[in-house]
Write an enzyme that holds these catalytic residues in place. Structure first.
Site, PDB file in Angstrom:
ATOM      1  N   THR A 118      -2.914   3.224   5.623  1.00  0.00           N
ATOM      2  CA  THR A 118      -4.197   3.262   6.344  1.00  0.00           C
ATOM      3  C   THR A 118      -4.236   2.373   7.581  1.00  0.00           C
ATOM      4  O   THR A 118      -5.154   2.491   8.386  1.00  0.00           O
ATOM      5  CB  THR A 118      -5.343   2.806   5.414  1.00  0.00           C
ATOM      6  OG1 THR A 118      -4.983   1.534   4.880  1.00  0.00           O
ATOM      7  CG2 THR A 118      -5.594   3.791   4.315  1.00  0.00           C
ATOM      8  N   GLU A 166       0.840  -1.211   0.000  1.00  0.00           N
ATOM      9  CA  GLU A 166       0.000   0.000   0.000  1.00  0.00           C
ATOM     10  C   GLU A 166       0.868   1.252   0.000  1.00  0.00           C
ATOM     11  O   GLU A 166       0.589   2.216  -0.734  1.00  0.00           O
ATOM     12  CB  GLU A 166      -0.931   0.005   1.218  1.00  0.00           C
ATOM     13  CG  GLU A 166      -1.844   1.227   1.211  1.00  0.00           C
ATOM     14  CD  GLU A 166      -2.627   1.384   2.515  1.00  0.00           C
ATOM     15  OE1 GLU A 166      -3.142   0.367   3.023  1.00  0.00           O
ATOM     16  OE2 GLU A 166      -2.703   2.517   3.023  1.00  0.00           O
TER      17      GLU A 166
HETATM   18  S1  SF4 Z   1     -11.093  -0.645   5.106  1.00  0.00           S
HETATM   19 FE1  SF4 Z   1      -9.059   0.024   5.811  1.00  0.00          FE
HETATM   20  S2  SF4 Z   1      -7.966  -1.843   6.405  1.00  0.00           S
HETATM   21 FE2  SF4 Z   1      -9.718  -2.434   5.149  1.00  0.00          FE
HETATM   22  S3  SF4 Z   1      -8.886  -2.576   3.055  1.00  0.00           S
HETATM   23 FE3  SF4 Z   1      -9.748  -0.514   3.319  1.00  0.00          FE
HETATM   24  S4  SF4 Z   1      -8.012   0.715   3.949  1.00  0.00           S
HETATM   25 FE4  SF4 Z   1      -7.410  -1.424   4.268  1.00  0.00          FE
END
Ligand code: SF4
Length: 386
Positions: free
Chosen positions: A231, A163
């Site tokens: 994230t 990511e």
């Molecule tokens: S909700 Fe958050 S943890 Fe889940 S795939 Fe999306 S960015 Fe990643």
């Protein structure tokens, strides 16, 4: 097509036991075991959608080769199931040299791919099934805006994580785009020090050689920065790092000029935040003897959940239910190293008390399906039934 695969997904990843524990207020008692499940755990909306799209791709394109660029999410069980469903992995040694063409279907993972990978698949004419999570796309939008406006994107993330690599590549969409990745407070403090006082350019570049965009010049490229995150980082750390940079710019340029030099945007996704909040709340409200955190060893959000737990109580990060070897032995990943470090496991003896009541806290990373959580509970029941 969603309806067509719904039954298959439920059969693969659902757990009746987990539903029962949830319905019972996230508490479960059996024999001498009391189990507290975090109120938010397991599959997040982005992972749910990515897995759903992958199953739909197989159903929608019968007879065509369907590939994943690599792991769709960081969970070994889910990736194995996708393989069993006929999906091939371009990251496998025997697939790497494969020439792709318009007849091939390529699924892009929830954490996205780099701009150049995306271009390569498009140029080859492949049919793309893009499962990039909306929360990741929000980060990208901010990073692109930073680049457009002449701000260097400083990304709190792991430089080797897919990511973060994808997010960093977004900064290079504009000719003057720059990025710098910092993994923790210590690296952020070194960058803040350079912003405040300057320093030895060569030492700085050597330290961040793998983490900075090509041609990065700290004397020029640290004059205006915008913060972003992978994230799945620890939210508390990301917020603290943002504050550290704000303070450094305030000291260097003064309050009045702050907006000209510094921007921040909270890009921790809500699912990550909810899982971290839920485990903190579990630990605040229950006195547990130990915590079990279930999820891939290379899963960033799972490693961060384990870190939160380990700072409070004895914690075991396990990848799959059969890491619970017996009531005496558990196989687990030591808590601490980043998710991108080489996976390592240790076996700990005497992890469960042989008699008396035992209170266990349980949570699972955003890429762990409920059937795995359910199997962990069943195994705990078995080991504590005597
Ligand atoms: S909700 Fe958050 S943890 Fe889940 S795939 Fe999306 S960015 Fe990643």
């Amino acid at each position: 097509m969603k309806e067509a695969v719904a039954g298959e997904l439920a059969a693969a990843y659902h757990s009746r036991l987990v539903d029962e524990v949830r319905a019972a207020g996230f508490r479960h008692e059996k024999g001498r075991l009391t189990l507290h499940l975090a109120t938010e755990f397991g599959f997040c909306y982005g992972v749910d959608r990515a897995v759903d799209y992958a199953y739909q791709a197989v159903a929608r394109f019968p007879g065509r080769s369907v590939f994943l660029t690599g792991e769709i999410i960081h969970n070994p069980h889910v990736n194995e199931r996708l393989r069993a469903n006929g999906i091939r992995f371009l990251s496998d040694p025997d697939e790497r040299a494969r020439q792709l063409g318009p007849e091939d279907v390529v699924i892009l993972p929830a954490f996205g791919v780099t701009v150049s990978e995306m271009k390569r698949f498009s140029d080859l004419g492949c049919t793309l099934v893009d499962t990039t999570c909306g929360s990741v796309l929000t980060v990208w939008k901010n990073v692109v805006r930073y680049a457009q406006d002449g701000f260097t994107a400083v990304i709190h993330g792991k430089v080797k994580h897919e990511e973060t690599r994808a997010t960093a590549s977004q900064a290079l969409k504009y000719p003057n785009g720059r990025y710098l990745v910092v993994v923790d407070r210590e690296e952020a403090a070194a960058v803040c020090d350079y912003i405040r006082n300057g320093g030895d350019r060569q030492i700085f570049l050597a330290r961040f050689a793998q983490a900075a965009s090509p041609g990065f010049d700290p004397d020029l490229d640290l004059q205006r920065i915008g913060c972003a995150n992978q994230t799945t980082m620890l939210m508390s750390e990301s917020l603290e790092i943002g504050d550290m940079f704000r303070d450094a710019f305030r000291e260097r340029y003064g309050e009045a000029a702050l907006l000209h030099h510094f921007r921040a945007f909270d890009t921790i996704c809500s699912a990550t935040q909810e899982r971290q909040d839920a485990v903190i709340s579990l630990l605040d409200s229950q006195s547990v003897d130990l915590m079990i955190v279930v999820g891939g060893y290379n899963s960033s959000n799972t490693c961060n959940l384990a870190k939160i737990c380990a700072s409070r109580v004895r914690t075991f990060h396990i990848a799959v239910p059969n890491c619970l070897l017996s009531g005496d032995r558990i196989r687990h990943r030591p808590v601490g190293p980043p998710s991108t470090a080489a996976p390592s496991e240790v076996v700990t003896e005497d992890w469960l008390p042989p008699s008396g009541r035992i209170i266990v806290g349980l949570t699972a990373g955003a890429s762990t399906p409920n059937n795995i959580v359910g199997q962990v509970i069943e195994t705990l029941e078995r080991f504590t039934s005597a």
